[in-house]
Design a protein around this motif. Structure first.
Motif, PDB file in Angstrom:
ATOM      1  N   GLY A 153      10.537   3.184  13.815  1.00 61.40           N
ATOM      2  CA  GLY A 153       9.155   3.401  13.424  1.00 61.40           C
ATOM      3  C   GLY A 153       8.825   3.049  11.982  1.00 61.40           C
ATOM      4  N   ILE A 154       9.800   2.563  11.225  1.00 61.09           N
ATOM      5  CA  ILE A 154       9.555   2.206   9.823  1.00 61.09           C
ATOM      6  C   ILE A 154       9.835   0.724   9.638  1.00 61.09           C
ATOM      7  N   VAL A 155       8.770  -0.027   9.377  1.00 63.79           N
ATOM      8  CA  VAL A 155       8.859  -1.474   9.212  1.00 63.79           C
ATOM      9  C   VAL A 155       8.399  -1.833   7.811  1.00 63.79           C
ATOM     10  N   PHE A 156       9.123  -2.754   7.184  1.00 62.17           N
ATOM     11  CA  PHE A 156       8.786  -3.180   5.822  1.00 62.17           C
ATOM     12  C   PHE A 156       8.426  -4.667   5.846  1.00 62.17           C
ATOM     13  N   PRO A 209       0.830  -1.208   0.000  1.00 68.05           N
ATOM     14  CA  PRO A 209       0.000   0.000   0.000  1.00 68.05           C
ATOM     15  C   PRO A 209       0.866   1.260   0.000  1.00 68.05           C
ATOM     16  N   PRO A 210       0.317   2.367  -0.489  1.00 69.19           N
ATOM     17  CA  PRO A 210       1.064   3.625  -0.495  1.00 69.19           C
ATOM     18  C   PRO A 210       1.588   4.019   0.888  1.00 69.19           C
ATOM     19  N   SER A 211       0.865   3.678   1.944  1.00 67.04           N
ATOM     20  CA  SER A 211       1.299   4.034   3.294  1.00 67.04           C
ATOM     21  C   SER A 211       2.612   3.358   3.680  1.00 67.04           C
ATOM     22  N   VAL A 212       2.869   2.176   3.138  1.00 64.44           N
ATOM     23  CA  VAL A 212       4.141   1.488   3.391  1.00 64.44           C
ATOM     24  C   VAL A 212       5.224   2.056   2.475  1.00 64.44           C
ATOM     25  N   LEU A 213       4.898   2.216   1.203  1.00 62.93           N
ATOM     26  CA  LEU A 213       5.904   2.672   0.237  1.00 62.93           C
ATOM     27  C   LEU A 213       6.391   4.089   0.511  1.00 62.93           C
ATOM     28  N   VAL A 214       5.517   4.951   0.982  1.00 64.74           N
ATOM     29  CA  VAL A 214       5.922   6.346   1.210  1.00 64.74           C
ATOM     30  C   VAL A 214       7.026   6.448   2.267  1.00 64.74           C
ATOM     31  N   THR A 215       7.038   5.541   3.234  1.00 68.17           N
ATOM     32  CA  THR A 215       8.094   5.586   4.251  1.00 68.17           C
ATOM     33  C   THR A 215       9.280   4.691   3.903  1.00 68.17           C
ATOM     34  N   ALA A 216       9.014   3.572   3.224  1.00 68.20           N
ATOM     35  CA  ALA A 216      10.080   2.606   2.943  1.00 68.20           C
ATOM     36  C   ALA A 216      10.937   2.982   1.733  1.00 68.20           C
ATOM     37  N   LEU A 217      10.330   3.467   0.678  1.00 74.15           N
ATOM     38  CA  LEU A 217      11.087   3.724  -0.557  1.00 74.15           C
ATOM     39  C   LEU A 217      12.266   4.681  -0.386  1.00 74.15           C
ATOM     40  N   PRO A 218      12.140   5.761   0.382  1.00 75.38           N
ATOM     41  CA  PRO A 218      13.321   6.621   0.545  1.00 75.38           C
ATOM     42  C   PRO A 218      14.517   5.896   1.159  1.00 75.38           C
ATOM     43  N   ILE A 219      14.267   4.790   1.844  1.00 77.50           N
ATOM     44  CA  ILE A 219      15.345   4.026   2.467  1.00 77.50           C
ATOM     45  C   ILE A 219      15.824   2.892   1.572  1.00 77.50           C
ATOM     46  N   CYS A 277      17.207 -15.158   2.148  1.00 77.68           N
ATOM     47  CA  CYS A 277      16.873 -13.818   1.675  1.00 77.68           C
ATOM     48  C   CYS A 277      15.609 -13.342   2.354  1.00 77.68           C
ATOM     49  N   TRP A 278      15.510 -12.043   2.479  1.00 81.12           N
ATOM     50  CA  TRP A 278      14.321 -11.400   2.986  1.00 81.12           C
ATOM     51  C   TRP A 278      13.684 -10.734   1.767  1.00 81.12           C
TER      52      TRP A 278
END
Length: 158
Positions: free
Chosen positions: A146-149, A31-41, A118-119
């Protein structure tokens, strides 16, 4: 296709590949809520991996179509970990990832590894199954405070 160890000079190209491909490839499974925080990392090259000697790029006509590698586990002898794999979203299903994984398996086996872990992203599970991994189960990978993928832990014998 040429597979070679990555160098510090590949940083910008691998960074661009991750930044371009991950958002497109992962969009259907997160979902966008996960990608918005994870993608920059996760969509950034990791400089320490690029120079570790077991991280590789796949080139064709001077263009990087894929990147990824493996590192040995620091505590478990014979266990290697697949690291930060990406295929150009415009080159998916052309054998780039499969060639890269076979290269990693061969090099890891030569270094004494007997198992690989692998993860995987949810998106990559079918690919990893196709190259011999089996699913262990879901895991949450902490990227930052606070950022979990959400990911899938997978294993493969060498």
């Amino acid at each position: 296709m040429l597979i070679r160890p990555s160098t510090k000079a590949d940083l910008a190209a691998v960074d661009a590949l991750l930044a371009r491909s991950y958002p497109k490839l992962l969009k259907a499974d997160y979902p966008p809520s996960v990608l918005v925080t994870a993608l920059p990392i996760i969509a950034r090259a990791q400089p320490h991996l690029l120079v570790c000697g077991t991280y590789y790029v796949v080139e064709e006509d001077g263009r990087i179509l894929g990147a990824g590698g493996w590192t040995p586990d620091r505590k478990v002898q014979g266990l290697g970990h697949i690291r930060h794999v990406v295929t150009d979203d415009r080159a998916v299903r052309r054998g780039v990832g499969r060639a890269l994984m076979q290269h990693c398996f061969d090099k890891a086996r030569s270094a004494g590894m007997t198992k690989m872990e692998c993860w995987a992203t949810r998106t990559a599970v079918p690919f990893y199954e196709a190259v011999g991994f089996h699913t262990v189960g879901p895991i949450d990978v902490t990227l930052a405070e606070g950022i979990v993928f959400p990911s899938i832990k997978m294993l493969r014998a060498l």
